[in-house]
Design an enzyme around this catalytic site. Structure first.
Site, PDB file in Angstrom:
ATOM      1  N   GLY A  42      42.676  40.127  38.847  1.00 61.02           N
ATOM      2  CA  GLY A  42      41.525  40.953  38.486  1.00 61.02           C
ATOM      3  C   GLY A  42      41.592  42.421  38.863  1.00 61.02           C
ATOM      4  N   GLU A  97      40.372  45.029  45.651  1.00 66.54           N
ATOM      5  CA  GLU A  97      39.778  43.821  45.062  1.00 66.54           C
ATOM      6  C   GLU A  97      38.909  44.218  43.868  1.00 66.54           C
ATOM      7  OE1 GLU A  97      39.445  40.723  44.733  1.00 66.54           O
ATOM      8  OE2 GLU A  97      39.048  39.617  46.574  1.00 66.54           O
ATOM      9  N   ASP A  98      38.853  43.370  42.877  1.00 70.54           N
ATOM     10  CA  ASP A  98      37.966  43.635  41.748  1.00 70.54           C
ATOM     11  C   ASP A  98      36.504  43.490  42.160  1.00 70.54           C
ATOM     12  OD1 ASP A  98      38.133  40.873  42.109  1.00 70.54           O
ATOM     13  OD2 ASP A  98      38.700  40.430  40.044  1.00 70.54           O
ATOM     14  N   ASP A 101      32.335  38.614  46.154  1.00 72.93           N
ATOM     15  CA  ASP A 101      31.211  37.741  45.801  1.00 72.93           C
ATOM     16  C   ASP A 101      30.775  37.010  47.078  1.00 72.93           C
ATOM     17  OD1 ASP A 101      29.482  36.224  44.195  1.00 72.93           O
ATOM     18  OD2 ASP A 101      31.022  34.815  43.607  1.00 72.93           O
ATOM     19  N   PHE A 150      27.274  37.435  36.230  1.00 74.54           N
ATOM     20  CA  PHE A 150      28.707  37.207  36.006  1.00 74.54           C
ATOM     21  C   PHE A 150      29.216  38.292  35.071  1.00 74.54           C
ATOM     22  CE2 PHE A 150      32.658  35.440  34.521  1.00 74.54           C
ATOM     23  CZ  PHE A 150      33.196  34.958  35.704  1.00 74.54           C
ATOM     24  N   VAL A 151      30.143  39.078  35.583  1.00 73.12           N
ATOM     25  CA  VAL A 151      30.600  40.250  34.830  1.00 73.12           C
ATOM     26  C   VAL A 151      32.061  40.107  34.405  1.00 73.12           C
ATOM     27  CG1 VAL A 151      28.939  41.852  35.838  1.00 73.12           C
ATOM     28  CG2 VAL A 151      31.111  41.451  37.006  1.00 73.12           C
ATOM     29  N   ASP A 157      37.875  38.662  34.225  1.00 77.44           N
ATOM     30  CA  ASP A 157      37.966  37.752  33.076  1.00 77.44           C
ATOM     31  C   ASP A 157      36.855  36.708  33.060  1.00 77.44           C
ATOM     32  OD1 ASP A 157      38.895  36.148  35.309  1.00 77.44           O
ATOM     33  OD2 ASP A 157      39.703  34.753  33.823  1.00 77.44           O
ATOM     34  N   ARG A 163      39.668  40.787  30.017  1.00 73.40           N
ATOM     35  CA  ARG A 163      40.219  41.672  31.056  1.00 73.40           C
ATOM     36  C   ARG A 163      40.486  43.082  30.538  1.00 73.40           C
ATOM     37  NH1 ARG A 163      41.671  38.611  35.582  1.00 73.40           N
ATOM     38  NH2 ARG A 163      42.486  36.530  35.206  1.00 73.40           N
TER      39      ARG A 163
END
Ligand code: 5GP
Length: 175
Positions: A42, A97-98, A101, A150-151, A157, A163
C-alpha cells in the site's frame, strides 16, 4: 460495493506530502541520510512522492507484512512476508505506511525494527483512523486523520483494485 466520493484530491495529497518531507528533514540532521522503509504494497505510491520531497541524502528499503487479504477488516494477525534487504543499525529510519488503522501492523514493525538498533525510528503515515486504534503506537508524521471509512486509491486497494487512482476515495457498501 462501489467507489464513492473523493476524500482527498491529488493536489491536496501533494501539498501535504511536501510539508511532511520538509518536517522529516527538520528532524534528521541535514548531513545524515534518511533511510526510508516502505511497507508494501500500500505505501508504494506515498513512498515515491515522499522521497522526492525530502532534501538531502535518502536511501530506501522495502518490507512486506500480511494485511487484509480480500476483505476489509483486519484479522489482527501480523506476519512478515518480506524482510528488509539491508541492516538498519545506526540509521535514521522512517517507516512509511499507507494507513494506520488498529495500529497492530505498526506496533509489530516497531518491535522488530527497534530490535535492530536504528539510530532513530519514526513513522510517516498518509492516513490515520484514530477511532479504530487498538494499540497505542507513536506516529510522528500523519498526512490526514480520517473517520472510520474504508478508503482506496493512492496505493490503497480493495481486493487488489484501485491502487492506481491518483486520489483517495471512499468505498461505499462496506460495513
Ligand atoms: P492496522 O494493522 O493498523 O489495523 O492496519 C494497517 C493496514 O490495514 C494498512 O496498511 C492497510 O493495508 C490496511 N487498511 C486499514 N484501513 C484501510 C482502508 O481504509 N483501506 C484500505 N485499502 N486498507 C486499509
Amino acid at each position: 460495493m462501489k467507489l464513492g466520493t473523493t476524500l482527498y484530491t491529488e493536489q491536496q495529497i501533494a501539498a501535504r506530502i511536501a510539508q511532511i518531507g520538509a518536517e522529516i528533514r527538520r528532524d534528521v540532521p541535514v548531513d545524515e541520510p534518511v533511510h526510508v522503509i516502505a511497507v508494501l504494497k500500500g505505501a508504494f505510491v506515498f513512498l515515491a512522492d515522499l522521497v522526492r520531497q525530502i532534501p538531502g541524502t535518502v536511501t530506501m528499503d522495502f518490507i512486506a507484512v500480511s494485511s487484509y487479504g480480500a476483505g476489509s477488516k483486519s484479522s489482527g494477525q501480523v506476519r512478515l512476508l518480506k524482510d528488509l534487504d539491508r541492516s538498519i543499525e545506526g540509521r535514521h529510519v522512517i517507516i512509511v505506511e499507507d494507513i494506520v488503522d488498529t495500529g497492530l501492523t505498526l506496533s509489530y514493525l516497531h518491535e522488530i525494527l527497534w530490535a535492530r538498533a536504528p539510530k532513530s525510528l519514526r513513522t510517516a503515515c498518509l492516513l490515520s483512523k484514530p477511532s479504530r486504534r487498538k494499540v497505542a503506537v507513536p506516529v510522528e508524521y500523519t498526512g490526514f486523520s480520517i473517520e472510520d471509512l474504508f478508503v482506496v486509491g493512492y496505493g490503497l486497494d480493495y481486493d487488489e483494485q484501485y491502487r492506481q487512482l491518483p486520489y483517495i476515495g471512499v468505498m461505499d457498501g462496506i460495513d
